[in-house]
Design a protein around this motif. Structure first.
Motif, PDB file in Angstrom:
ATOM      1  N   SER A 326       9.300  97.716-105.021  1.00 44.70           N
ATOM      2  CA  SER A 326       9.229  97.239-106.400  1.00 44.70           C
ATOM      3  C   SER A 326      10.599  97.242-107.057  1.00 44.70           C
ATOM      4  O   SER A 326      10.957  96.313-107.789  1.00 44.70           O
ATOM      5  CB  SER A 326       8.243  98.096-107.187  1.00 44.70           C
ATOM      6  N   ALA A 330      12.252  93.678-108.046  1.00 44.20           N
ATOM      7  CA  ALA A 330      12.514  93.408-109.460  1.00 44.20           C
ATOM      8  C   ALA A 330      13.990  93.111-109.685  1.00 44.20           C
ATOM      9  O   ALA A 330      14.346  92.231-110.478  1.00 44.20           O
ATOM     10  CB  ALA A 330      12.076  94.598-110.315  1.00 44.20           C
ATOM     11  N   THR A 334      15.430  89.525-111.106  1.00 44.17           N
ATOM     12  CA  THR A 334      16.305  89.509-112.273  1.00 44.17           C
ATOM     13  C   THR A 334      17.560  88.684-112.004  1.00 44.17           C
ATOM     14  O   THR A 334      17.957  87.832-112.810  1.00 44.17           O
ATOM     15  CB  THR A 334      16.691  90.940-112.664  1.00 44.17           C
ATOM     16  N   GLU A 364       9.701  86.098-110.062  1.00 46.82           N
ATOM     17  CA  GLU A 364       8.990  87.261-110.573  1.00 46.82           C
ATOM     18  C   GLU A 364       7.633  87.428-109.902  1.00 46.82           C
ATOM     19  O   GLU A 364       7.210  88.549-109.583  1.00 46.82           O
ATOM     20  CB  GLU A 364       8.826  87.161-112.089  1.00 46.82           C
ATOM     21  N   ALA A 367       8.173  88.928-106.593  1.00 42.16           N
ATOM     22  CA  ALA A 367       8.531  90.335-106.718  1.00 42.16           C
ATOM     23  C   ALA A 367       7.308  91.210-106.969  1.00 42.16           C
ATOM     24  O   ALA A 367       7.169  92.292-106.391  1.00 42.16           O
ATOM     25  CB  ALA A 367       9.549  90.516-107.847  1.00 42.16           C
ATOM     26  N   VAL A 368       6.420  90.734-107.829  1.00 43.11           N
ATOM     27  CA  VAL A 368       5.215  91.505-108.126  1.00 43.11           C
ATOM     28  C   VAL A 368       4.355  91.658-106.872  1.00 43.11           C
ATOM     29  O   VAL A 368       3.860  92.750-106.570  1.00 43.11           O
ATOM     30  CB  VAL A 368       4.426  90.859-109.274  1.00 43.11           C
ATOM     31  N   LEU A 389       9.324  98.534-110.839  1.00 44.37           N
ATOM     32  CA  LEU A 389       9.673  97.275-111.493  1.00 44.37           C
ATOM     33  C   LEU A 389      10.597  97.527-112.687  1.00 44.37           C
ATOM     34  O   LEU A 389      11.602  96.817-112.866  1.00 44.37           O
ATOM     35  CB  LEU A 389       8.407  96.553-111.966  1.00 44.37           C
ATOM     36  N   HIS A 393      14.503  96.052-112.830  1.00 41.69           N
ATOM     37  CA  HIS A 393      14.917  95.119-113.879  1.00 41.69           C
ATOM     38  C   HIS A 393      16.082  95.684-114.687  1.00 41.69           C
ATOM     39  O   HIS A 393      17.041  94.970-115.011  1.00 41.69           O
ATOM     40  CB  HIS A 393      13.743  94.822-114.816  1.00 41.69           C
TER      41      HIS A 393
END
Length: 406
Positions: A326, A330, A334, A364, A367-368, A389, A393
């Motif tokens: 994560s 993230a 970004t 995104e 990434a999730v 996350l 970020h």
């Protein structure tokens, strides 16, 4: 907006001599190159990234106690510095090629002949003369400066032992191998950009007796079991798909995206430096958090009441909080969103499942899924994922925001 060079940040963070104060005009990696010589193709940067991916995927090539993200950061910070600080009339492609070569030759001396061959092929396509030699010299200087800066960054410190915990919630080695925890020294490595490993340390996780934690563990118990009847076929595929080193996936994604957008050499160098500096500092930061809180893994928690429970995939040999996939994912989303926008379609391939790909409408979303896949794999909770996350970020945002008005 003038952005401090990635390499200057690396050296400043290492509290060593600054490489230099010059900067180029760019905003999130989208500004044109400042040099008068044509920047050339970004494929050269991608080629050196591919070479490092080949190396780290070779069994035994990567030192067991040195995290691979450090090598990616050094490689690309050296290339970025070389193209930014080369003389005005130098060949930037020669500078980038020499910097990439010198970084990898120093980091992986056993692969010297391989990287020598790649350099010879690249320089062979560049006309000889003063401009090429100036580029070569600039690349050599950039790699030399960065390698000197990182020589005392703490990465060579022997990993200290971590005693197994005994209280509920305390980390302890996990079955079946009960391996010693890895990278116990990595929080002590000097970050490239962050002021300290703990700069964005997540807030303490909820107590293992709390309803929040019990609910999170119940989700893993149901979805992450090897024989789960709750987990869907697609969730099972996602869990297996993302189970290789996560920074490899995102470097592959960056390669394809950069090439499809036809980025020039300078912009591609900026992109890969930002991306891999964010990965390297993200790893330093998450190991700081992991060994600060030392939260047990789901398998340890669940086997307190269900001794036969087994996760879908093997549990990594480190504490659970926050989730590494994560954090790195993230950070990647970004950086890549800043360069390309988050509505750029993403197709991902897996080194574990040849021929299988997964597609997403933006970085995104990819990434999730990468982070949530670790719940389906049975190795992380949603608490780990969400903290990861946030950390990814925040620290990647700092890499991108290290700019001064100008």
């Amino acid at each position: 907006m003038t952005r401090t060079t990635a390499t200057a940040l690396a050296v400043a963070a290492a509290t060593l001599a600054a490489i230099g104060g010059s900067a180029v005009a760019r905003s999130g990696g989208t500004a044109p190159a400042a040099a008068s010589v044509p920047a050339g193709s970004g494929a050269l940067v991608v080629d050196w990234n591919r070479e490092l991916l080949r190396i780290v995927r070779t069994p035994g090539a990567q030192p067991a106690t040195v995290h691979p993200t450090r090598s990616f950061a050094i490689l690309h910070a050296a290339i970025d510095d070389a193209v930014l600080h080369a003389p005005r009339d130098a060949r930037l492609d020669a500078a980038a090629a020499e910097a990439g070569h010198d970084a990898l030759a120093a980091l992986y001396p056993a692969r010297r002949s391989e990287v020598d061959g790649q350099l010879a092929a690249e320089l062979g396509g560049i006309p000889g003369g003063t401009a090429r030699q100036q580029g070569i010299d600039a690349g050599h200087r950039a790699a030399e400066r960065l390698l000197a800066a990182r020589a005392v960054d703490g990465s060579a410190t022997p990993p200290p032992p971590i005693p197994a915990g005994t209280a509920p919630g305390d980390y302890r080695p996990t079955p079946p191998g009960f391996a010693r925890p890895v990278f116990t020294h990595w929080a002590g490595v000097t970050p490239f950009v962050l002021e300290s490993a703990a700069q964005f340390r997540p807030e303490p996780p909820p107590d293992v007796s709390s309803p929040e934690y019990r609910n999170a563990i119940a989700e893993v118990r149901d979805l992450g079991r090897d024989s789960s009847t709750t987990r869907s076929a697609d969730q099972t595929l996602a869990a297996r798909f993302w189970s290789a080193p996560i920074w490899n996936y995102w470097n592959e994604i960056a390669q394809r995206t950069a090439l499809s957008h036809h980025l020039g050499l300078v912009r591609t160098a900026h992109l890969f430096a930002d991306l891999n500096l964010a990965f390297a500092d993200g790893v330093i930061a998450f190991y700081d958090a992991k060994y600060h809180d030392r939260v047990w893994r789901p398998i340890t928690a669940i086997r307190e009441t269900d001794p036969g429970w087994t996760p879908l995939t093997a549990t990594p040999a480190d504490p659970s909080y926050p989730g590494a996939h994560s954090v790195v994912s993230a950070a990647a989303a970004t950086v890549l969103s800043r360069y390309f926008g988050d509505h750029t379609a993403v197709t991902v391939t897996s080194e574990l499942l040849p021929g299988v790909s997964r597609s997403f409408p933006g970085f995104e979303q990819a990434a999730v899924e990468a982070g949530v896949s670790r719940i389906y794999a049975g190795v992380h909770t949603r608490i780990d994922h969400e903290a990861g996350l946030r950390l990814g970020h925040r620290e990647a945002g700092l890499v991108l925001e290290r700019a001064t008005p100008g």
